[in-house]
Design a protein around this motif. Sequence first.
Motif, PDB file in Angstrom:
ATOM      1  N   SER A  25     -18.141  -3.382  -3.623  1.00 18.69           N
ATOM      2  CA  SER A  25     -19.085  -4.346  -3.075  1.00 18.69           C
ATOM      3  C   SER A  25     -20.509  -4.006  -3.526  1.00 18.69           C
ATOM      4  O   SER A  25     -21.338  -4.887  -3.721  1.00 18.69           O
ATOM      5  CB  SER A  25     -18.992  -4.400  -1.544  1.00 18.69           C
ATOM      6  N   ASP A  26     -20.779  -2.699  -3.732  1.00 17.66           N
ATOM      7  CA  ASP A  26     -22.095  -2.310  -4.246  1.00 17.66           C
ATOM      8  C   ASP A  26     -22.317  -2.887  -5.643  1.00 17.66           C
ATOM      9  O   ASP A  26     -23.414  -3.286  -6.009  1.00 17.66           O
ATOM     10  CB  ASP A  26     -22.201  -0.778  -4.329  1.00 17.66           C
ATOM     11  N   GLU A  70      -7.274   5.908   4.358  1.00 14.91           N
ATOM     12  CA  GLU A  70      -8.122   4.837   4.903  1.00 14.91           C
ATOM     13  C   GLU A  70      -9.570   5.051   4.451  1.00 14.91           C
ATOM     14  O   GLU A  70     -10.235   4.133   3.968  1.00 14.91           O
ATOM     15  CB  GLU A  70      -8.005   4.859   6.429  1.00 14.91           C
ATOM     16  N   ARG A  71     -10.025   6.296   4.577  1.00 15.29           N
ATOM     17  CA  ARG A  71     -11.403   6.620   4.182  1.00 15.29           C
ATOM     18  C   ARG A  71     -11.608   6.345   2.699  1.00 15.29           C
ATOM     19  O   ARG A  71     -12.607   5.788   2.273  1.00 15.29           O
ATOM     20  CB  ARG A  71     -11.699   8.090   4.471  1.00 15.29           C
ATOM     21  N   GLU A  72     -10.602   6.781   1.916  1.00 12.34           N
ATOM     22  CA  GLU A  72     -10.663   6.585   0.469  1.00 12.34           C
ATOM     23  C   GLU A  72     -10.794   5.094   0.143  1.00 12.34           C
ATOM     24  O   GLU A  72     -11.584   4.694  -0.697  1.00 12.34           O
ATOM     25  CB  GLU A  72      -9.355   7.113  -0.118  1.00 12.34           C
ATOM     26  N   ARG A  73      -9.995   4.303   0.876  1.00  7.13           N
ATOM     27  CA  ARG A  73      -9.986   2.870   0.602  1.00  7.13           C
ATOM     28  C   ARG A  73     -11.340   2.257   0.961  1.00  7.13           C
ATOM     29  O   ARG A  73     -11.887   1.459   0.234  1.00  7.13           O
ATOM     30  CB  ARG A  73      -8.877   2.197   1.398  1.00  7.13           C
ATOM     31  N   GLU A  74     -11.884   2.711   2.110  1.00  9.09           N
ATOM     32  CA  GLU A  74     -13.187   2.192   2.520  1.00  9.09           C
ATOM     33  C   GLU A  74     -14.254   2.557   1.501  1.00  9.09           C
ATOM     34  O   GLU A  74     -15.066   1.731   1.102  1.00  9.09           O
ATOM     35  CB  GLU A  74     -13.571   2.751   3.894  1.00  9.09           C
ATOM     36  N   ALA A  75     -14.221   3.810   1.063  1.00  7.98           N
ATOM     37  CA  ALA A  75     -15.209   4.262   0.077  1.00  7.98           C
ATOM     38  C   ALA A  75     -15.061   3.438  -1.199  1.00  7.98           C
ATOM     39  O   ALA A  75     -16.053   2.980  -1.782  1.00  7.98           O
ATOM     40  CB  ALA A  75     -15.011   5.744  -0.217  1.00  7.98           C
ATOM     41  N   GLU A  84       0.860  -1.183   0.000  1.00  6.06           N
ATOM     42  CA  GLU A  84       0.000   0.000   0.000  1.00  6.06           C
ATOM     43  C   GLU A  84       0.908   1.250   0.000  1.00  6.06           C
ATOM     44  O   GLU A  84       0.698   2.161  -0.773  1.00  6.06           O
ATOM     45  CB  GLU A  84      -0.840  -0.053   1.260  1.00  6.06           C
ATOM     46  N   GLY A 134     -13.755   0.432  -1.488  1.00  5.40           N
ATOM     47  CA  GLY A 134     -14.174  -0.940  -1.226  1.00  5.40           C
ATOM     48  C   GLY A 134     -15.686  -1.077  -1.268  1.00  5.40           C
ATOM     49  O   GLY A 134     -16.224  -2.051  -1.786  1.00  5.40           O
ATOM     50  N   LYS A 135     -16.360  -0.034  -0.736  1.00  2.00           N
ATOM     51  CA  LYS A 135     -17.817  -0.067  -0.687  1.00  2.00           C
ATOM     52  C   LYS A 135     -18.391  -0.067  -2.108  1.00  2.00           C
ATOM     53  O   LYS A 135     -19.299  -0.820  -2.432  1.00  2.00           O
ATOM     54  CB  LYS A 135     -18.325   1.158   0.074  1.00  2.00           C
ATOM     55  N   GLU A 136     -17.773   0.802  -2.945  1.00  7.37           N
ATOM     56  CA  GLU A 136     -18.253   0.882  -4.327  1.00  7.37           C
ATOM     57  C   GLU A 136     -18.202  -0.486  -5.016  1.00  7.37           C
ATOM     58  O   GLU A 136     -19.175  -0.914  -5.618  1.00  7.37           O
ATOM     59  CB  GLU A 136     -17.374   1.857  -5.115  1.00  7.37           C
TER      60      GLU A 136
END
Lengths: 178, 635
Positions: free
Chosen positions: A175-176, A164-169, A123, A171-173
């Motif tokens: 998974s959506d 971290e936030r960017e990665r979570e966002a 990373e 990741g969410k996309e």
Amino acid sequence: MAGVEKARNAEEREHIEQETSRVLKGFGRKRQNLIPVLQKVQECLGYLPGEAMTMIADYLDIPDIDVYGVVTFYNQFRLNPPGKHSIRVCLGTACHMKGGYITLDAWKRRLDIGPGETTADREFDLDTVACVGCCTMAPVTVVDEKPEGKVEPTKVDGILAAFEREREAGGKETSDND
Amino acid sequence: MTTTERTAVAGKFRELKERAEEHCRERWGGRPVIMVGAATCGRAAGALDVLRAFEDEIRKHNLDCPVLEVGCMGHCYAEPLVIISKPGYPPICYGYVNEVIAERLVREFIIGDNPCPEFVIAALEANDMLPSFDDFPRAQYEKKTILQNCGRIDPADIEHYIASGGYAAMAKTLEMAPEAVIDEVTNAGLRGRGGAGFPTGRKWRYCRDTPGRPKYLICNADEGDPGAFMDRSILESDPHSVIEGLIIAAYAIGTRHGYIYVRAEYPLAVERVETALKQAKKANLLGRNILGSDFTFDITLFRGSGAFVCGEETALIASIEGMAGLPRYRPPYPSSRGLHGKPTVVNNVKTLACVRHIMNDGAESFRSTGTADSPGTAVFALAGKIVNTGLVEVPMGTTLRNIIFDVGSGIPHGRKFKAVQIGGPSGGCLPESALDLPVDFDSLREAGAMMGSGGMVVLDEDDCMVEIARYFLEFTQHESCGKCTFCRLGTRQMLEVLTDFTLGQGTIEDLDNLEKLAEEVRDGSLCQLGRTAPNPILTTLRYFRDEYLEHIELGRCPALMCMHLIAYYILPDKCERSCDACIGTCTVEAITSNKKRIKVIDQEKCVKCNTCLTACPPQYNAIVKLSPPSEVPEQ
């Protein structure tokens, strides 16, 4: 030749060979093209794998060790693959005196790697740089080519939190989409 | 050159200039123009966000107002800087601009008529509305020559440069005999701005007179000194001034091949130079038969790869040849045997930027500034513990005191001046008593420092002189190319001794050995890197010996900087029960609250990151650094 990394599988090797020969096509077979060639190959691959260095040596008709000598002489060339995000802590005089060494400590602590290393998840990679010429914004850290001014330990945490936030966002996309 | 060719050059240049002026009038005439300072330093402060904010706001209101990205004006302390020129007003410079201020400036000044004086730094011209830069006390010490365009023109637009008087010196030069050009530069007394101060005209003449073809010309922009950023700023803000200098130099020495060797750590400078070279070629200011004359010249951009020693000219040449950048013994100097064994001139960025002023205004005018032996101006990068950080240009011979206290406005936060580090790793630390030294090539050398490329880092009482010597040795040791024994082993030995001092493990004997070794490395090394590497040690020993002794004898760092010799401590009688600021900010959770709600630092866990000390509210001021760490009472 210590520290040289090679491709881990056939696919990677093929990619390295393809990119390197593409770059070599743009240059004449002159020794003085060595540094520009190395710069270009590193631009494409992110680092200089053993296979690429051998190909360059063959192309310019110079011994492998000459290429290795030049690569290890200059600070810009790297032998190991970079992380997704690059962290360059400036340790110029002004940055050092304004606490650059404390900032470097904070990065080392948070990423759990030393300068010149890449995190296990590829990373982040961490390195120091002698001076990026933004002495007035000291202490400076260059994060993915963008110089960030006044980076103290709390800002280190802030920058990492933003990734971290960017990665979570991100990741969410994905998974959506699933 | 024949008379017809001569008129051809003048005619072609006139055409070029008229076209450029026309272009600038069309783009910017009769309407407000916003210029955002977006050199690397501005970008670090958020200039690109400000630039976008201006563009969005202009688009939203559908205004006819171009927004330009310019270079650095030198007032880096107030970044991001913005200049707005609106018809009916003098051009006004705003400082500390952010996105919100940008929006307001568009609404109130571009659309309305309120120049928002609360954000103004100064106007750029004298007027009866706002103070101008010339009204600042520092103005009497400054003289902008090679920085005059920086931040004032669009560095990515050759026509802006030409319309501001650019390339006129080059056009004039092409009508002169090359020898006359060298005479003019020699008479001007121009000395190399890279640090050594060698007379430029003499270097050119050697190269011209040495048989052997082709000859080469190299612009050294491998600004490796940590703490120096003048060359970066000039290349990012006014690249054409350097290219013009190169063309004039090439014409004088009679070469067709030029190089600009730029440091790899300066990506924006590389980009700006690339653009500038393309534009100059397109305008026939480079390439075959420049402006219809019989002079042909081209410039190749070479990116360095990060090696400090490549600032040394013979190492730089080895690097262009595709080798590791190892310097070699001089003589022969590059002016007789340089790149590919041919006569080569290597000039610094600032030297080349001076050339067009000499050709435009004449040698006499150049000599009228500065001292008899060091004419012209000097550019310094002010950084460290100083209020007005940034770039300054002053006549040679200005005193250090004037530069630091009058131009730079002294030390921030009411702290006391301790030393000024001048000339980077090759230079030295000068104390208060040396502040009245005039700054020129020769006086600084006598004081043990050197002009170097012009980095000036100001240190205050919180900076440890042993640590700064160790820092520079760490740098030179790492950058030593390893060719000669004194530098390779000497710098390592010296670094080890200094590291011991900062850990509180040195002895008096070490100190004597260090001094002896420093002198030997200075005398025995092959190139300037090794010969000047001991300077930081020798000057700190000369002026700040007491600090070394305190480290050695008491294990104490008087500046409270050496990490191993200090500890953070919370004064129980000052700590406020209801405040938890330090606990929240501690990056390693080393601070806890005791039964009385007084905060305590776990010395085992503390990583000495200084965060708690900055977080403790000033009305309590309860956190202190103690040295040696044994000063911390048992808890």
